[in-house]
Design an enzyme around this catalytic site. Structure first.
Site, short mmCIF file in Angstrom:
data_model
loop_
_atom_site.label_atom_id
_atom_site.label_comp_id
_atom_site.label_asym_id
_atom_site.label_seq_id
_atom_site.Cartn_x
_atom_site.Cartn_y
_atom_site.Cartn_z
N GLU A 1 7.92 -26.94 66.25
CA GLU A 1 6.45 -27.44 66.71
C GLU A 1 6.82 -28.97 67.06
O GLU A 1 7.28 -29.75 66.05
CB GLU A 1 5.45 -27.10 65.69
CG GLU A 1 4.03 -27.57 65.96
CD GLU A 1 3.00 -26.79 65.31
OE1 GLU A 1 3.14 -25.74 64.60
OE2 GLU A 1 2.04 -27.21 65.31
N LYS B 1 0.86 -27.63 53.33
CA LYS B 1 -0.43 -28.03 54.27
C LYS B 1 -1.38 -27.07 53.94
O LYS B 1 -1.23 -25.90 54.29
CB LYS B 1 0.07 -27.89 55.70
CG LYS B 1 -1.25 -28.23 56.80
CD LYS B 1 -0.52 -28.02 58.10
CE LYS B 1 -1.67 -28.18 58.94
NZ LYS B 1 -1.15 -28.21 60.63
N GLU C 1 -6.48 -27.38 59.65
CA GLU C 1 -6.08 -26.81 60.68
C GLU C 1 -6.13 -25.27 60.58
O GLU C 1 -4.99 -24.86 61.31
CB GLU C 1 -4.90 -27.39 61.49
CG GLU C 1 -5.18 -29.11 61.75
CD GLU C 1 -3.97 -29.61 62.80
OE1 GLU C 1 -2.91 -29.07 62.70
OE2 GLU C 1 -4.25 -30.37 63.38
N LYS D 1 -0.14 -39.09 56.11
CA LYS D 1 0.25 -39.68 57.48
C LYS D 1 -0.01 -41.04 57.50
O LYS D 1 -0.87 -41.73 56.88
CB LYS D 1 -0.46 -39.00 58.46
CG LYS D 1 0.01 -37.60 58.82
CD LYS D 1 -0.50 -36.86 59.96
CE LYS D 1 -0.18 -35.38 60.22
NZ LYS D 1 -0.52 -34.86 61.43
N ASP E 1 -3.95 -39.07 63.41
CA ASP E 1 -2.67 -38.50 63.55
C ASP E 1 -1.53 -39.02 64.29
O ASP E 1 -1.43 -38.77 65.74
CB ASP E 1 -3.38 -37.09 64.24
CG ASP E 1 -1.99 -36.01 64.14
OD1 ASP E 1 -1.23 -36.06 63.78
OD2 ASP E 1 -2.29 -35.06 65.02
N GLU F 1 4.01 -40.32 55.35
CA GLU F 1 4.72 -39.19 56.39
C GLU F 1 4.69 -39.91 57.61
O GLU F 1 3.76 -40.39 58.24
CB GLU F 1 4.01 -37.97 56.36
CG GLU F 1 4.37 -36.88 57.60
CD GLU F 1 3.56 -35.66 57.62
OE1 GLU F 1 3.40 -35.02 56.28
OE2 GLU F 1 3.33 -35.22 58.78
N GLU G 1 5.58 -36.71 69.52
CA GLU G 1 4.38 -35.99 69.68
C GLU G 1 3.51 -36.65 70.60
O GLU G 1 3.06 -36.25 71.48
CB GLU G 1 3.67 -35.51 68.58
CG GLU G 1 2.60 -34.56 69.05
CD GLU G 1 1.77 -34.07 67.78
OE1 GLU G 1 1.99 -34.10 66.79
OE2 GLU G 1 0.61 -33.36 68.03
C1 GCV Z 1 2.29 -28.95 62.34
C2 GCV Z 1 -0.95 -32.32 64.67
C3 GCV Z 1 0.00 -31.72 65.36
C4 GCV Z 1 0.22 -30.37 64.91
C5 GCV Z 1 0.86 -30.13 63.37
C6 GCV Z 1 -0.39 -31.15 62.68
C7 GCV Z 1 0.13 -31.42 61.21
O1 GCV Z 1 -2.31 -31.70 64.64
O2 GCV Z 1 -0.52 -31.56 66.64
O3 GCV Z 1 1.24 -29.66 65.64
O4 GCV Z 1 1.12 -29.28 62.68
O5 GCV Z 1 -0.57 -32.37 63.21
O6 GCV Z 1 0.65 -32.39 61.01
O7 GCV Z 1 0.22 -30.67 60.36
#
Ligand code: GCV
Length: 656
Positions: free
Chosen positions: A138, A253, A257, A325, A330, A352, A358
C-alpha cells in the site's frame, strides 16, 4: 607484437572496468564498500560486527569489546596504541560502532585519533512496511513486497542497510492488517524473516487486525474485556513467541478508515491497547497504538486525534506507545505538527513519518525528506518522544526504492532516529558521498538540489498552507476539483481548500474550527492571527482573502501564482544540475535519475497550471505577467487522468 597484445589486454581490462562502473543499478544502496585487501586482526565478540569489519575495513586492527556502563546500543570508538577499540554494552552497540567506522572510511574521513561516543536518542527505531499478503505494498512505489518470497541475498542487504543506519525494528505487514497475518502459516514465514534479520540486531513486529479473534479465531466477539477474547490473544501471542522468541510486539490501526477496533464493542482505545499490552507483557513485547483516527461527521479532521486521545492521557499501560503521524491530517508536503505531541503529558508517544512518498510525487519526484522531519523536530522536542517509526519506501525493485534518490530518505530516517540533532545537510552529504562518487563542486550542487527539493515540492504542489488537493485514491497529481457524489467529504479536496469568491483556506481559528486551541498558548495566538501566522501555513489556519496583502507586498493571489511558478523553475534547475553530472555518474543511474527528473519537471507544470486555472475560477484574477502561463485550459487539464491503483508508481507522469 607481445607489447601490442599486452596493451590490448590492458585496454580491454580498462574498458571492462569502465563498463562495470557504468552499470551500477543501485542495488547496493549506500553500502558500496569494496572488499578489503587485507583482513583486519579482530578480537572480541564474534558475529556480524566482526564479519563486516573483516570484509570491508581497510585499516589496522580493531578490537571489539563489551563493556558495562553505556546505554543500550550506544558505543565508543577510540584509537589506542595502533588499534581501534570499539566498546559497547551490547552486541548491537558493537555492530553500530563497526558501521560507524566503515562510514568514516567510506566517506573518506580520517580514522586516526578517534574519540567518539554515540548513544541513540531512541531505543526503538523502526520501519513500518505496508505490505499485503499478496505482495502488493500500500502506497508502495518500488515494486512488490520484499517479504513475499524473501530472497536471502536481498534480506541480507536489507538487514545490513538498516543496521548500518541504526534501524533495529521492522513491522512486516500493512497496518490495514489482514487477519491472516496471524495465521500459523504467516507466522512461520515471519519466523523465517526474523531469523534472517536477528544477526543484524533487528526485531520483527506485526500489524494486527483487531477483529482477529472473530475472523481468524471464530469467536463471536473481539471485545477486549471478554475473557474468551483475552485467552485467544494469549494463546496467539504464546504461539508467536515460541516461533520468534525476541518478537517485538504489535502495531495497531484501530477504528480508523474502516478498520475494526475496541470502539466497535463500546470500549476505548485504552481498553483495546491495554488488553494487548498485558498479553504481551510477560514476553516483554510492546503495543504501538496508532492515533490516526478521523470521522466523516467531523467538521475538521485535524481536530479528531486530539479529541479522541486527550481524554485517555495517562490511561495507557506502560508498554503501550501511542504512534502519531507528524501532522494532524496525513503526511502532506507541509503540515503543522500534530498538537497531540505537545498536549499529551502522561502517555508515551512516538512519531510516525512517511518515508514512502504517497503525497510527494511517489517514486518519480526527487524530494529529500530530512528537512521536513527536522521541521517537525523544531516544534516537538525529540526527548518528549519514546521512539520513531517510518513508513518504508522499500520494494523488490532492483534499486529498492524506485528512485535512486529515494534511498536517501530511508537513510535519513535511520540517521535521524539515531540522532535527531543531525542536520539535513550532514545526512545528505554522508549519503551522497557513499552512494554517488561525486566530488567538490559537483557534490555541492547536488547537495543543494537535495536540500531545496522539499520546499520546491511544497511550492509546485501546495504552497502557503494548502493541503490535500491530490487526485482521488492514488494521490498522484493535482485534482483540487475532485468531489464525486457519494465520496466522503473529508476524502475530497474542496473540504480542505474551501475556495470561494472571498478566498482560499480552512478557517481553523478560534472562530472557525477551533483547531488552533489544541496548540500551546503562544502558538495558538501566533496561528490564530492572520497577520502573525507564518505564511507557509496561512491557508492551513485561515480562509485568506484573494487580495490579502502578503509580506512580499503582493496580493495573496499573486503570491500564490508566484509560489507555484517558483516550484516549477526549481525542478528545471534540478534537471539542469543533474544533466551536468553526466560525466561523473555511471550511465545507468544517470539515465534513470534524468528520466525521473524530467517527469518531475513536467509534473510540476501540471500542478501549477491545474491548480492556478482551477483556483482562478474562484479568484477571477489574472495570472501575473511575470508568471509562466498555462498552455492548456482547465477543461483539458481536468480530462488528464493517471489510471493506477494505490500499489503502483506511475510509469510516466503528466504527458499532455
Ligand atoms: C495504510 C492514508 C493512506 C492509507 C493508509 C492510511 C494510514 O489514509 O492513504 O493508504 O493506510 O493513511 O496511515 O493508515
Amino acid at each position: 607484437m607481445k607489447r601490442i597484445l599486452i596493451s590490448a589486454l590492458v585496454l580491454l581490462l580498462a574498458g571492462w572496468s569502465m563498463a562495470a562502473a557504468d552499470n551500477e543499478d543501485g542495488s547496493r544502496l549506500w553500502l558500496r564498500l569494496d572488499n578489503a585487501n587485507a583482513t583486519a586482526t579482530i578480537t572480541g565478540v564474534k558475529g556480524t560486527a566482526m564479519t563486516e569489519l573483516q570484509t570491508y575495513w581497510q585499516g589496522g586492527p580493531v578490537v571489539l569489546k563489551r563493556q558495562k556502563g553505556m546505554g543500550q546500543d550506544g558505543y565508543t570508538i577510540k584509537s589506542q596504541g595502533g588499534k581501534t577499540l570499539i566498546t559497547a554494552a551490547n552486541d548491537a552497540g558493537l555492530l553500530y560502532g563497526a558501521y560507524h567506522l566503515l562510514r568514516l572510511q567510506q566517506t573518506g574521513q580520517s580514522c586516526e585519533g578517534l574519540d567518539i561516543k554515540e548513544q541513540p536518542a531512541y531505543d526503538l527505531r523502526i520501519l513500518n512496511h505496508w505490505d499485503n499478503p499478496n505482495g502488493t505494498v500500500e502506497r508502495g512505489f518500488a515494486g512488490k513486497s520484499i517479504f513475499l518470497n524473501p530472497d536471502p541475498v536481498r534480506m541480507k542487504t536489507y538487514a545490513r542497510a538498516n543496521a548500518s543506519i541504526g534501524i533495529n525494528g521492522t513491522v512486516l505487514n500493512n497496518v490495514n492488517a489482514s487477519p491472516q497475518a496471524l495465521s500459523t502459516e504467516s507466522l512461520q514465514k515471519a519466523k523465517g524473516i526474523a531469523d534472517q534479520l536477528r544477526p543484524y540486531g533487528i526485531r520483527v513486529y506485526l500489524s494486527i487486525n483487531f477483529a482477529s479473534p472473530i475472523k481468524l479465531g471464530g469467536l463471536k466477539t473481539a471485545d477486549p474485556l471478554n475473557a474468551e477474547v483475552i485467552s485467544w490473544w494469549k494463546d496467539k501471542v504464546n504461539e508467536i513467541y515460541r516461533l520468534i522468541p525476541d518478537f517485538g510486539g504489535f502495531l495497531v490501526k484501530a477504528n480508523s478508515e474502516g478498520e475494526p477496533g475496541p470502539q466497535d464493542f463500546g470500549r476505548t482505545h485504552a481498553d483495546g491497547a491495554n488488553m494487548l499490552a498485558e498479553v504481551l507483557r510477560p514476553h516483554k513485547g510492546i503495543v504501538m497504538w496508532r492515533a490516526f483516527v478521523y470521522a466523516p461527521q467531523s467538521n475538521d479532521r485535524a481536530n479528531q486525534a486530539y479529541l479522541e486521545f486527550m481524554p485517555l492521557d495517562g490511561q495507557f499501560a506502560d508498554n503501550v506507545i501511542i504512534q502519531i503521524k507528524n501532522g494532524p491530517i496525513d503526511f502532506q508536503p507541509r503540515e503543522p505538527y500534530s498538537p497531540l505531541f505537545t498536549a499529551m503529558q502522561k502517555t508515551p508517544m512516538m512519531v510516525e513519518f512517511q518515508i514512502t512518498q504517497e503525497y510527494l510525487g511517489a517514486a518519480n519526484h526527487l524530494v529529500y525528506l530530512a528537512p521536513m522531519w527536522k521541521e517537525f523536530f523544531s516544534f516537538v522536542k525529540p526527548a518528549s518522544l519514546k521512539a520513531m517509526a517510518g513508513v518504508a519506501n522499500i520494494g523488490d525493485d532492483i534499486n529498492w526504492c524506485g528512485h535512486h534518490f529515494a534511498q536517501a530518505n530511508w537513510y535519513a530516517f535511520g540517521r535521524l532516529a539515531w540522532n535527531p540533532q543531525l542536520s539535513s545537510k550532514e545526512i545528505a552529504e554522508e549519503w551522497l558521498t557513499q552512494t554517488f562518487s561525486l566530488q567538490g563542486n559537483n557534490k555541492s550542487e547536488m547537495l543543494s538540489v537535495m536540500l531545496d527539493s522539499r520546499e520546491a515540492c511544497v511550492s509546485y504542489m501546495m504552497p502557503l498552507g494548502i493541503h490535500h488537493i491530490f487526485a482521488g485514491t492514488h494521490h498522484y497529481g493535482p485534482e483540487p476539483w475532485y468531489a464525486p457524489k457519494g465520496v466522503r467529504a473529508d476524502w475530497t479536496p474542496p473540504y480542505y481548500h474551501k475556495a470561494d469568491a472571498v478566498g482560499l483556506g480552512f478557517d481553523r481559528t478560534t472562530t472557525g474550527s477551533g483547531n488552533v486551541k489544541q496548540y500551546p498558548e503562544t502558538l495558538c495566538q501566533l496561528y490564530n492571527d492572520i497577520n502573525s501566522c507564518p505564511e507557509n501555513l496561512l491557508t492551513w489556519f485561515h480562509h485568506v482573502p484573494w487580495d490579502y496583502r502578503m509580506k512580499s507586498g503582493r496580493t495573496f493571489w499573486d503570491e500564490l501564482c508566484h509560489k507555484y511558478d517558483e516550484g516549477v523553475h526549481a525542478t528545471r534547475r534540478f534537471l539542469a544540475v543533474w544533466d551536468a553530472m553526466q560525466p561523473y555518474v555511471d550511465s545507468q543511474r544517470f539515465n534513470e535519475v534524468q528520466h525521473k527528473l524530467r517527469i518531475q519537471a513536467r509534473d510540476a507544470e501540471w500542478w501549477r497550471d491545474a491548480c492556478l486555472l482551477y483556483f482562478q475560477t474562484f479568484s477571477h484574477r489574472p495570472i501575473p505577467q511575470d508568471v509562466e502561463h498555462p498552455v492548456h485550459n482547465l477543461d483539458e487539464m481536468m480530462q488528464f487522468k493517471i489510471r493506477i491503483g494505490m500499489y503502483e508508481n506511475p510509469e510516466s507522469g503528466y504527458t499532455k
